[in-house]
Design a protein around this motif. Sequence first.
Motif: not given
Lengths: 162, 162
Positions: A111-122
């Motif tokens: 996963f890629l986890l955005c520290n700003d918006c919190g989205v998790a992208v596989e």
Amino acid sequence: MTERPLACSQHNHDHCIDDALSAARTLCAERGVRLTDLREQVLALIWDSHKPLGAYTLMEMLSEESTRRVAPPTVYRALDFLLEQGLIHRINRLNAFVGCPSPEHQHHSHFLLCNDCGVAVELESDKLDKDILSAARNAGFSVEAHSLEVTGLCARCQTGKV
Amino acid sequence: MTERPLACSQHNHDHCIDDALSAARTLCAERGVRLTDLREQVLALIWDSHKPLGAYTLMEMLSEESTRRVAPPTVYRALDFLLEQGLIHRINRLNAFVGCPSPEHQHHSHFLLCNDCGVAVELESDKLDKDILSAARNAGFSVEAHSLEVTGLCARCQTGKV
DNA sequence: CCAGAAAGGTTATATAGTAACATAACCACT
DNA sequence: AGTGGTTATGTTACTATATAACCTTTCTGG
């Protein structure tokens, strides 16, 4: 050009939920396992966004939806089922759970986890899988599973922050 | 031929501890930060083996060593310091901490975790780092950190288990 | 020696997850 | 439909992990 993951782009999110739920129903039917109301409800709540959801947040949402009080084991059992069926992934770093967009084939949790918006992208990459496997083998390890958690900023959250 | 990581091989483990502690002292001196008795004690306990140690296990060990009762914040503060200085890594999957064999340069947390003996072996591969970075960039992500946790069997635990 | 900063002590509490057992729903068979 | 086994859920209590808030001690530089 780079192609943004769906989760980071404008999209009609209803489709994500609907697709996930119908894929889940199909898969469970094929496998002869029961996607009960509760399990489906939990899956729907998780798919409510592309952001990982903690078990206790989920519990509160369930309690609100249903008048009855929902206790931890109820949530964890549903989560366990969904994890077993590959319908969700667990993000260890966050003690949280997120929907899997391609549950039909077993795969590792990257996963890629955005520290700003919190989205998790596989992040699915055969090359990366192979590289991890070969790096581990070089160390004499036989691999059962692996999980990768990358933190940073998603495409959308980078704009205007250079 | 593959070369076994030290942690999975016969070795005089006293050297690991001694090396880790003296490296830590040197680094902290260079950086002008204080490796206090408590922090050093925690680091030594973590280096007592190559297996990740939970904060509460650590707390019990500290309590035993010192007659006084040691409370959670004491342990967590020491752990936070050691993490900041890169002297230990956190294994999210296990809620546990393990010594870093090369704290002198900042690096990401990549581990091979043996399901049988519990050993945690750090995996350092520039190639893997680059691959992860480029996979993330392809998805439009800007990377801050990443952690990889591979589970399986270490070289030693595989023998006789085919 | 003294003031400010850093580290550690103490109490309480928040958050995450599980054990054990009771009840309810489902299903297959008669 | 009735019965009995299996699976799912409810309920209570508890264990494990982590942090907040505030106080005391220790270190360090003038």
